[in-house]
Design an enzyme around this catalytic site. Sequence first.
Site, PDB file in Angstrom:
ATOM      1  N   TYR A  35      -4.227  -0.668  -5.601  1.00 33.52           N
ATOM      2  CA  TYR A  35      -2.910  -0.207  -4.981  1.00 33.52           C
ATOM      3  C   TYR A  35      -2.138   0.429  -6.496  1.00 33.52           C
ATOM      4  CZ  TYR A  35      -3.327  -2.123  -0.574  1.00 33.52           C
ATOM      5  OH  TYR A  35      -3.970  -2.449   0.981  1.00 33.52           O
ATOM      6  N   ARG A  89       5.705  10.004   5.046  1.00 34.58           N
ATOM      7  CA  ARG A  89       4.303   9.513   4.324  1.00 34.58           C
ATOM      8  C   ARG A  89       3.127  10.664   4.328  1.00 34.58           C
ATOM      9  NH1 ARG A  89       1.977   3.481   5.236  1.00 34.58           N
ATOM     10  NH2 ARG A  89       3.992   3.164   3.905  1.00 34.58           N
ATOM     11  N   ASN A  96      12.259  -2.977  11.275  1.00 34.69           N
ATOM     12  CA  ASN A  96      11.106  -3.359  11.944  1.00 34.69           C
ATOM     13  C   ASN A  96      11.150  -4.527  12.390  1.00 34.69           C
ATOM     14  OD1 ASN A  96       9.860  -0.858  11.429  1.00 34.69           O
ATOM     15  ND2 ASN A  96       8.671  -1.419   9.379  1.00 34.69           N
ATOM     16  N   ASP A 124       1.424  -8.761   0.581  1.00 33.06           N
ATOM     17  CA  ASP A 124       0.008  -8.419   0.258  1.00 33.06           C
ATOM     18  C   ASP A 124       0.044  -7.096  -0.658  1.00 33.06           C
ATOM     19  OD1 ASP A 124      -2.935  -8.226   1.549  1.00 33.06           O
ATOM     20  OD2 ASP A 124      -2.132  -6.118   1.731  1.00 33.06           O
ATOM     21  N   TRP A 147       1.037  -1.314   0.012  1.00 34.39           N
ATOM     22  CA  TRP A 147      -0.061   0.059  -0.139  1.00 34.39           C
ATOM     23  C   TRP A 147       0.860   1.085   0.100  1.00 34.39           C
ATOM     24  CZ3 TRP A 147      -2.006   2.946   4.717  1.00 34.39           C
ATOM     25  CH2 TRP A 147      -2.993   4.105   4.196  1.00 34.39           C
ATOM     26  N   GLY A 201       5.092  -1.890   6.014  1.00 32.92           N
ATOM     27  CA  GLY A 201       5.137  -1.133   4.864  1.00 32.92           C
ATOM     28  C   GLY A 201       6.347  -0.534   5.024  1.00 32.92           C
ATOM     29  N   SER A 258      -1.338  -0.671   8.973  1.00 31.98           N
ATOM     30  CA  SER A 258      -1.135   0.399   9.715  1.00 31.98           C
ATOM     31  C   SER A 258      -0.871   0.138  11.282  1.00 31.98           C
ATOM     32  CB  SER A 258      -2.477   1.495   9.482  1.00 31.98           C
ATOM     33  OG  SER A 258      -1.912   2.756   9.837  1.00 31.98           O
TER      34      SER A 258
END
Length: 407
Positions: free
Chosen positions: A114, A290, A362, A109, A81, A352, A270
């Site tokens: 998108y 972002r 992450n 995903d 996304w 993301g 998110s």
Amino acid sequence: MSISASHDKSALTLPTCIKRRMNRRRYIVTLELRHPRLLPLIHDHCIEMAQVKVEYDTKGMPFRRLGSSGLRVPIFSLGGWLTLGGTVVGDPVKDIIKTAFDHGINMFDTAEGYASGNSELEMGRVIRELGLRRSELIITTKIYFGARKNEPNATGTSRKHVIEGLRESLDRLGLEYVDVVFSHRPDITVPMEETVRAFNHVIERGWAFYWATSEWSGQEIEEAYHIADKLGLIPPIAEQCKHHMFHRERPEKEYAPLYQKYQIGTTVYSALAAGLLTGKYNNGIPPDSRFAAHPGTFKSMIESFDEEEGMQQIAKVRALSDFAEKELGCSVTHLALAWVAINPNTSTVILGASRHEQVVDNLKALDVIPKLTPEVLEKIEKILDNKPESWPTFKRPALDKFGRAGI
């Protein structure tokens, strides 16, 4: 150079079957038909593209069942996304996906909507170029928003669009099937029975193994289950929802009866509140963020920074940052991701990334998960002070804590 026609039609069989897995399938088939003498070259190219060049290694990545299904998914996955095919194209996409795969992520995903289908194109291209074994991957896409917005039947969850939309997604991905197809949103203009039958159909055709929902209400998911049960159809197995420290009511309260009743799982997006829970917005909006790149998408969040709610959230992010560094030895980013991942109803947390370094960073959240003891979680709750209230019992006395809990 002119190329004479060949009359050996059988030579088309193998290359055409292989090209069905390629994004530019129609172009290649046309080339075969117009220039048959190129078939050996096309065939060799397709074989090379289809070769497995990288073997999957979990690298210790924990896996969970996706909802009630037998499908095992990594606790962290990668999504496209706003980034893959959108703000990130070309070689950087390959760097991000390869980094994720090299660190144990094998679930990717995307969605037809998108970047107007470009996310699927980029993801499919990279999977082929990296030579990843299809059976070792979990590929999910979503149907609703369409790649073309100006056609009356090119969006939504009608039988027509679910079937045609998924087939177009498979063309862009260059795949014969996806593991899970999501209904990207509920479609109130289509009878629920038609939607359930449509997703059941694509599974029976082998274009998907499972179907799931995204941002459906609890009532809509319940209705889908009732129809599937009544008609002997396949129900959804998961819900892709927003879930983070400041967005808890729906995933933690509204869906609670569904977790118990149907064992659905969530594929969370998110989890960092679009970056808010990284601390990058504590002192304004950085130009490379972002929010700066997609001001329209995050308009309400940006405007909230000047309101009481937004200022309270920033204050809590600062407090969480201090807590994470002093008591857990990690960043608030890692804490926020681990906090969502430790929820037993979370099947996978979708990451993301616009740079491959972000994926590596992450995944440090994996080291934080074991540190989230009940005592630590209680301290976090005191900082957040936003835990959804339990359903009211209207002053009835509490049940014995060792007995079966209510919904």
